[in-house]
Design an enzyme around this catalytic site. Structure first.
Site, PDB file in Angstrom:
ATOM      1  N   ASP A 176      19.998  11.921  42.561  1.00 55.65           N
ATOM      2  CA  ASP A 176      20.255  13.452  42.451  1.00 55.65           C
ATOM      3  C   ASP A 176      19.080  14.219  42.648  1.00 55.65           C
ATOM      4  O   ASP A 176      19.167  15.436  43.044  1.00 55.65           O
ATOM      5  CB  ASP A 176      20.679  13.740  40.937  1.00 55.65           C
ATOM      6  N   GLU A 406      17.202   4.623  31.271  1.00 56.23           N
ATOM      7  CA  GLU A 406      17.822   5.254  32.341  1.00 56.23           C
ATOM      8  C   GLU A 406      16.898   4.417  33.710  1.00 56.23           C
ATOM      9  O   GLU A 406      17.397   4.073  34.572  1.00 56.23           O
ATOM     10  CB  GLU A 406      17.741   6.619  32.319  1.00 56.23           C
TER      11      GLU A 406
HETATM   12  C1  GLC Z   1      22.290  10.736  37.174  1.00 59.81           C
HETATM   13  C2  GLC Z   1      21.943   9.753  38.242  1.00 59.81           C
HETATM   14  C3  GLC Z   1      23.131   9.166  38.976  1.00 59.81           C
HETATM   15  C4  GLC Z   1      24.032   8.596  37.755  1.00 59.81           C
HETATM   16  C5  GLC Z   1      24.111   9.340  36.441  1.00 59.81           C
HETATM   17  C6  GLC Z   1      24.823   8.776  35.424  1.00 59.81           C
HETATM   18  O1  GLC Z   1      22.694  11.813  37.394  1.00 59.81           O
HETATM   19  O2  GLC Z   1      21.114  10.458  39.165  1.00 59.81           O
HETATM   20  O3  GLC Z   1      23.020   8.468  40.147  1.00 59.81           O
HETATM   21  O4  GLC Z   1      25.254   8.121  38.287  1.00 59.81           O
HETATM   22  O5  GLC Z   1      22.970  10.071  36.252  1.00 59.81           O
HETATM   23  O6  GLC Z   1      23.954   7.605  35.090  1.00 59.81           O
END
Ligand code: GLC
Length: 439
Positions: A176, A406
């Site tokens: 993102d 994460e």
């Molecule tokens: C963030 C990440 C994306 C992922 C989401 C949920 O937005 O950048 O890749 O799918 O989190 O984990």
């Protein structure tokens, strides 16, 4: 995905408590047929998260693994789009929610997609089935949905018909907040975005999240899609963000090969011919993303034709896609050697020699276990087992050190982003856990 190990059992191992913890996270984040990435920060179903999560479930509950993919495709649009978020509830703690996307469907969804890891996962689930006949009807039911999703990518995200996949929003790439989006986003008009309240920074420190201006840019692109009723032909033609992405391109190419294998399995000759022809074109097409000066596959802005020139974790997915000449792959390995000398843990999401590098900020440096997994699968398949092993060992060390968060700092291994993350726990179970815990 032949190089994924089979399920770890909870044997006598120093990592046994960690594997138990990983299973507990998946169970705690299970909302009944679908899994949230983490509670609070991401309270819905995300597309490529579910794919990785299915691999984790596979290690202790095969039926539940298939279910995760099936619920994802319950939200597929008639035109084939498998959305990046499926909103299962109107959780006021999440922004942007269903109303902001303006998609009037049940269940509500976002209006864009995410990297098609799910196709490759379905192949892996299928090939690792103990009792294939029991699961064949489920494969038969999923296959046309995968086929339609790939057709959607071809129709709306491959404008040059060469297998180079266009992202129309940074969120579509899954990476993102990559530095690759800074230049292509610079001309986005944010004057009409209006007031809104972000929720991400109430769960995670602001230093680990995008800036306010970047969030305005994200919302401007969402606004464009919403205002044109998610007309994807129009969005791909004249939307504010149009970037060819190496991550999507390589994951899609891999997914095409896996879809071809499934077509063969189900005897779909016509489908197989069409997919095979697309793969041939894509093998040549990916050259478009090669920046010879930087010696890397990287993003390319469709509007300006410019490469980002950046080495990111997505660059190394060329191996996973079996793309690029030997010489080009050799240059990628040189980058890996350089990066390895600069960080403690592989694979940082951005080249640590870039000035934008930030070891804890979202996609500007941190290591994602899921990316390590698929990069390592590719490296192993392409005769770089030593590097694959290094990625796996680093992922294991990070989880031992900081738990299933994460992402992690490549510099000191500290947590980056949210805690108790489903896909990180799943990656541990399916791939990263120490040999001692496997059968
Ligand atoms: C963030 C990440 C994306 C992922 C989401 C949920 O937005 O950048 O890749 O799918 O989190 O984990």
């Amino acid at each position: 995905m032949p190089t994924l190990r089979s399920a770890p059992t909870l044997g006598h191992s120093a990592d046994r408590p960690l594997s138990e913890r990983a299973i507990a996270i998946l169970k705690a984040n299970d909302r009944g047929g679908y899994t949230v990435p983490t509670k609070g920060l991401y309270p819905h179903q995300w597309n490529w998260d579910s794919a990785f999560v299915a691999l984790g479930f596979r290690t202790f509950d095969e039926d539940r693994a298939w279910r995760e993919i099936e619920t994802l495709f319950e939200a597929q649009w008639e035109d084939g789009l498998a959305p990046h978020i499926v909103f299962r509830s109107d959780d006021p703690d999440y922004f942007p929610g269903p109303g902001d996307w303006g998609v009037t469907r049940a269940p509500a969804t976002s209006g864009i997609s995410q990297p098609p890891v799910a196709t490759s996962v379905v192949r892996w689930l299928w090939e690792s089935c103990a009792d294939r006949e029991a699961f064949r009807p489920r494969l038969r039911a999923l296959y046309p949905k995968l086929l339609a999703w790939h057709a959607w990518f071809k129709t709306y995200r491959d404008p040059t018909d060469s297998g180079v996949i266009l992202a129309v929003h940074p969120w579509e790439t899954g990476r993102d907040h990559s530095a690759e989006w800074i230049a292509p986003s610079s001309a986005i008009d944010v004057s009409n975005v209006g007031a809104y309240r972000r929720r991400d920074t109430s769960f995670v420190e602001g230093a680990m999240r995008p800036t306010q201006h970047e969030y305005d840019q994200y919302m401007a692109i969402v606004g464009y899609g919403r205002d044109c009723g998610w007309d994807h032909a129009k969005i791909a033609r004249s939307g504010p963000f149009q970037v060819f992405d190496p991550g999507l391109t390589f994951i899609f190419l891999r997914a095409e090969r896996d879809l071809l294998a499934l077509a063969g399995e189900l005897g779909d000759r016509a489908g197989a011919d069409a997919i095979g022809a697309r793969i041939d074109r894509a093998e040549r097409g990916v050259d478009h993303l090669w920046d010879d000066e930087a010696g890397v596959f990287c993003a390319r802005d469709r509007k300006t034709g410019r490469h980002s020139g950046m080495v990111t974790s997505a660059s190394f997915l060329a191996f996973y896609a079996d793309a690029g000449s030997d010489a080009r792959r050799g240059r990628l390995i040189e980058h890996l050697e350089r990066i390895e000398s600069r960080v403690q843990f592989l694979l940082p999401s951005l080249d640590p020699d870039r000035r934008e590098f930030d070891h804890v900020r979202y996609w500007l440096g941190p290591v994602w276990a899921v990316v390590n997994q698929i990069v390592a699968i590719g490296l192993e398949e392409r005769d770089h087992a030593d590097w694959a092993d290094r990625l796996r060992r680093d992922t294991r060390s990070l989880a031992r050190h900081a738990g299933f968060c994460e992402a992690y700092s490549a510099i000191d291994g500290q947590r980056a982003g949210g805690d108790d993350f489903s896909w990180t726990a799943a990656t541990w179970l399916a791939w990263a856990a120490d040999e001692a815990t496997s059968p």
